[in-house]
Enzyme design. Structure first.
Site, PDB file in Angstrom:
ATOM      1  N   VAL A  82       0.811  -1.224   0.000  1.00  0.00           N
ATOM      2  CA  VAL A  82       0.000   0.000   0.000  1.00  0.00           C
ATOM      3  C   VAL A  82       0.842   1.269   0.000  1.00  0.00           C
ATOM      4  CG1 VAL A  82      -1.974  -1.118   1.126  1.00  0.00           C
ATOM      5  CG2 VAL A  82      -0.273   0.087   2.530  1.00  0.00           C
ATOM      6  N   SER A  84      -6.804   3.507  15.237  1.00  0.00           N
ATOM      7  CA  SER A  84      -6.397   2.946  16.529  1.00  0.00           C
ATOM      8  C   SER A  84      -6.770   3.935  17.621  1.00  0.00           C
ATOM      9  CB  SER A  84      -4.878   2.739  16.544  1.00  0.00           C
ATOM     10  OG  SER A  84      -4.415   2.506  17.858  1.00  0.00           O
ATOM     11  N   TYR A 100       3.495   6.052  15.455  1.00  0.00           N
ATOM     12  CA  TYR A 100       2.254   5.289  15.270  1.00  0.00           C
ATOM     13  C   TYR A 100       1.006   6.151  15.514  1.00  0.00           C
ATOM     14  CZ  TYR A 100      -0.986   1.328  15.633  1.00  0.00           C
ATOM     15  OH  TYR A 100      -2.028   0.447  15.462  1.00  0.00           O
ATOM     16  N   SER A 105       0.461   8.707  12.838  1.00  0.00           N
ATOM     17  CA  SER A 105       0.006   8.111  11.568  1.00  0.00           C
ATOM     18  C   SER A 105      -1.489   7.795  11.630  1.00  0.00           C
ATOM     19  CB  SER A 105       0.798   6.837  11.240  1.00  0.00           C
ATOM     20  OG  SER A 105       0.404   5.744  12.064  1.00  0.00           O
ATOM     21  N   LYS A 106      -1.953   7.355  12.792  1.00  0.00           N
ATOM     22  CA  LYS A 106      -3.364   7.002  12.947  1.00  0.00           C
ATOM     23  C   LYS A 106      -4.234   8.249  13.098  1.00  0.00           C
ATOM     24  CE  LYS A 106      -2.880   2.544  12.657  1.00  0.00           C
ATOM     25  NZ  LYS A 106      -3.517   1.768  11.591  1.00  0.00           N
ATOM     26  N   ILE A 152      -5.946  -5.528  20.462  1.00  0.00           N
ATOM     27  CA  ILE A 152      -6.636  -6.704  19.915  1.00  0.00           C
ATOM     28  C   ILE A 152      -5.642  -7.865  19.873  1.00  0.00           C
ATOM     29  CG2 ILE A 152      -7.916  -7.574  17.919  1.00  0.00           C
ATOM     30  CD1 ILE A 152      -9.267  -5.134  19.318  1.00  0.00           C
TER      31      ILE A 152
HETATM   32  N1  LIG Z   1      -3.525  -5.486  17.066  1.00  0.00           N
HETATM   33  C1  LIG Z   1      -3.905  -4.417  17.744  1.00  0.00           C
HETATM   34  O1  LIG Z   1      -3.953  -4.420  18.971  1.00  0.00           O
HETATM   35  C2  LIG Z   1      -4.370  -3.192  17.005  1.00  0.00           C
HETATM   36  C3  LIG Z   1      -4.974  -2.175  17.753  1.00  0.00           C
HETATM   37  C4  LIG Z   1      -5.412  -1.034  17.082  1.00  0.00           C
HETATM   38  C5  LIG Z   1      -5.240  -0.930  15.714  1.00  0.00           C
HETATM   39  N2  LIG Z   1      -4.643  -1.924  15.026  1.00  0.00           N
HETATM   40  C6  LIG Z   1      -4.504  -1.742  13.572  1.00  0.00           C
HETATM   41  O2  LIG Z   1      -5.169  -2.798  12.923  1.00  0.00           O
HETATM   42  C7  LIG Z   1      -4.528  -3.072  11.677  1.00  0.00           C
HETATM   43  C8  LIG Z   1      -4.197  -4.553  11.585  1.00  0.00           C
HETATM   44  O3  LIG Z   1      -3.384  -4.885  12.691  1.00  0.00           O
HETATM   45  P1  LIG Z   1      -2.973  -6.382  13.066  1.00  0.00           P
HETATM   46  O4  LIG Z   1      -2.787  -6.408  14.525  1.00  0.00           O
HETATM   47  O5  LIG Z   1      -3.901  -7.344  12.412  1.00  0.00           O
HETATM   48  O6  LIG Z   1      -1.522  -6.430  12.383  1.00  0.00           O
HETATM   49  P2  LIG Z   1      -0.660  -7.666  11.845  1.00  0.00           P
HETATM   50  O7  LIG Z   1       0.748  -7.203  11.956  1.00  0.00           O
HETATM   51  O8  LIG Z   1      -1.068  -8.942  12.485  1.00  0.00           O
HETATM   52  O9  LIG Z   1      -1.093  -7.719  10.295  1.00  0.00           O
HETATM   53  C9  LIG Z   1      -0.829  -6.638   9.434  1.00  0.00           C
HETATM   54  C10 LIG Z   1      -0.919  -7.106   8.006  1.00  0.00           C
HETATM   55  O10 LIG Z   1      -0.620  -5.972   7.173  1.00  0.00           O
HETATM   56  C11 LIG Z   1       0.296  -6.389   6.179  1.00  0.00           C
HETATM   57  N3  LIG Z   1       1.081  -5.241   5.717  1.00  0.00           N
HETATM   58  C12 LIG Z   1       2.084  -4.611   6.381  1.00  0.00           C
HETATM   59  N4  LIG Z   1       2.590  -3.646   5.606  1.00  0.00           N
HETATM   60  C13 LIG Z   1       1.887  -3.667   4.448  1.00  0.00           C
HETATM   61  C14 LIG Z   1       1.969  -2.903   3.244  1.00  0.00           C
HETATM   62  N5  LIG Z   1       2.891  -1.942   3.074  1.00  0.00           N
HETATM   63  N6  LIG Z   1       1.104  -3.183   2.245  1.00  0.00           N
HETATM   64  C15 LIG Z   1       0.184  -4.192   2.396  1.00  0.00           C
HETATM   65  N7  LIG Z   1       0.083  -4.940   3.499  1.00  0.00           N
HETATM   66  C16 LIG Z   1       0.934  -4.675   4.507  1.00  0.00           C
HETATM   67  C17 LIG Z   1       1.139  -7.462   6.840  1.00  0.00           C
HETATM   68  O11 LIG Z   1       1.800  -8.272   5.880  1.00  0.00           O
HETATM   69  C18 LIG Z   1       0.088  -8.204   7.659  1.00  0.00           C
HETATM   70  O12 LIG Z   1      -0.532  -9.220   6.904  1.00  0.00           O
HETATM   71  C19 LIG Z   1      -3.302  -2.161  11.629  1.00  0.00           C
HETATM   72  O13 LIG Z   1      -3.602  -1.008  10.880  1.00  0.00           O
HETATM   73  C20 LIG Z   1      -3.078  -1.808  13.078  1.00  0.00           C
HETATM   74  O14 LIG Z   1      -2.415  -0.577  13.224  1.00  0.00           O
HETATM   75  C21 LIG Z   1      -4.202  -3.064  15.639  1.00  0.00           C
END
Ligand SMILES: NC(=O)c1ccc[n+]([C@@H]2O[C@H](COP(=O)([O-])OP(=O)(O)OC[C@H]3O[C@@H](n4cnc5c(N)ncnc54)[C@H](O)[C@@H]3O)[C@@H](O)[C@H]2O)c1
Length: 246
Positions: free
Chosen positions: A61, A139, A153, A156-157, A186
């Site tokens: 992306v 987030s 982070y 960015s959010k 999560i």
């Molecule tokens: N896990 C948490 O506690 C949490 C909390 C709040 C927000 N989030 C947000 O939720 C979203 C998903 O988080 P997650 O915990 O499932 O993360 P994760 O690290 O388990 O998965 C992220 C996915 O994004 C892909 N990715 C990374 N860079 C990329 C790029 N440049 N282009 C395309 N794909 C790319 C990775 O390969 C991976 O499959 C993120 O935006 C994260 O910031 C997560």
């Protein structure tokens, strides 16, 4: 032209994105899993949708031209894109002292510019049908700053949330809604990297006394992607177990 609604979910080979993709398949969509590795994305698509209507595609992306090409391929296969979930995101931990310029640039480029890149190339396809749903996975850090020490982070959010509101206003007259969800802590590979001490500290701050589940984020995204959410735009839906009520 696909008869099903077509949803593109970025970063959906695992974690929250995979749960969102699975849920949107259950809602009757053909889902495109767009992630960094083509094979993993394809395997993930096959694992959630035995009908074969969903697909995986390599799409970094953060790369403007790669997003343009991938979106063109999706258009060629399905003839439409109805739903875009900007879920791909990364975090680079550190303090102001230890974080590098490269860390900062990577986080802003994937999380914020990546959202822009995908909206930029997908919205013209939504406009052809005059209907669209964009959901940005932000987030709680957009509002609080990051609590696990990652200087780029939260900004960015927060930028992603501001972009949500800007595009919501611009696209409201054109049949496209743009909303965000703001999860906190999560259970995914991202949170699995935490030390036990950090995990306990985070849980102690959540009134519900637990981390959230990817499926709970997916349910909120599915609602915002539905017809029923037609009068909701520019909103940020908290999914945080009561951690922040503003
Ligand atoms: N896990 C948490 O506690 C949490 C909390 C709040 C927000 N989030 C947000 O939720 C979203 C998903 O988080 P997650 O915990 O499932 O993360 P994760 O690290 O388990 O998965 C992220 C996915 O994004 C892909 N990715 C990374 N860079 C990329 C790029 N440049 N282009 C395309 N794909 C790319 C990775 O390969 C991976 O499959 C993120 O935006 C994260 O910031 C997560």
């Amino acid at each position: 032209m696909s008869e099903k609604r077509v949803a593109v979910v970025t970063g959906a080979s695992r974690g929250i994105g995979l749960a969102i993709a699975r849920r949107l398949v259950a809602e009757g969509c053909a889902v495109v899993i767009a992630d960094l590795d083509q094979e993993q994305a394809q395997q993930a698509a096959a694992s959630i949708d035995p009908s074969g209507d969903s697909m995986g595609i390599k799409m970094d992306v953060s790369n403007y031209d790669e997003v343009a090409q991938a979106v063109q391929q999706i258009r060629e296969r399905y003839g439409r894109i109805d739903i875009l979930v900007n879920n791909a995101g990364i975090i680079r931990r550190g303090t102001l002292e230890t974080v590098t310029e490269e860390d900062w640039d990577a986080v802003i480029t994937v999380n914020l510019k990546g959202t822009f890149n995908c909206c930029k190339h997908v919205v013209p396809i939504m406009l052809e049908r005059g209907w669209g749903r964009i959901i940005n996975v932000a987030s709680i850090a957009a509002k609080l700053g990051d609590i696990t020490s990652a200087p780029g982070y939260g900004p960015s959010k927060a930028g992603q949330v501001a972009l949500t509101k800007t595009l919501a206003r611009e696209l409201a007259p054109k049949g496209i809604t743009v909303n965000a969800v703001a999860p906190h802590a999560i259970e995914t590979e991202m949170s699995a990297q935490w030390s036990d001490e950090m995990r306990q500290r985070v849980i102690a701050g959540v009134p519900m006394g637990r981390l959230g589940k990817p499926e709970e984020v997916a349910a909120a995204v599915a609602f915002l992607a539905s017809d029923e959410a037609g009068f909701i735009t520019g909103a940020t839906l908290d999914i945080n177990g009561g951690t922040l009520m503003d």
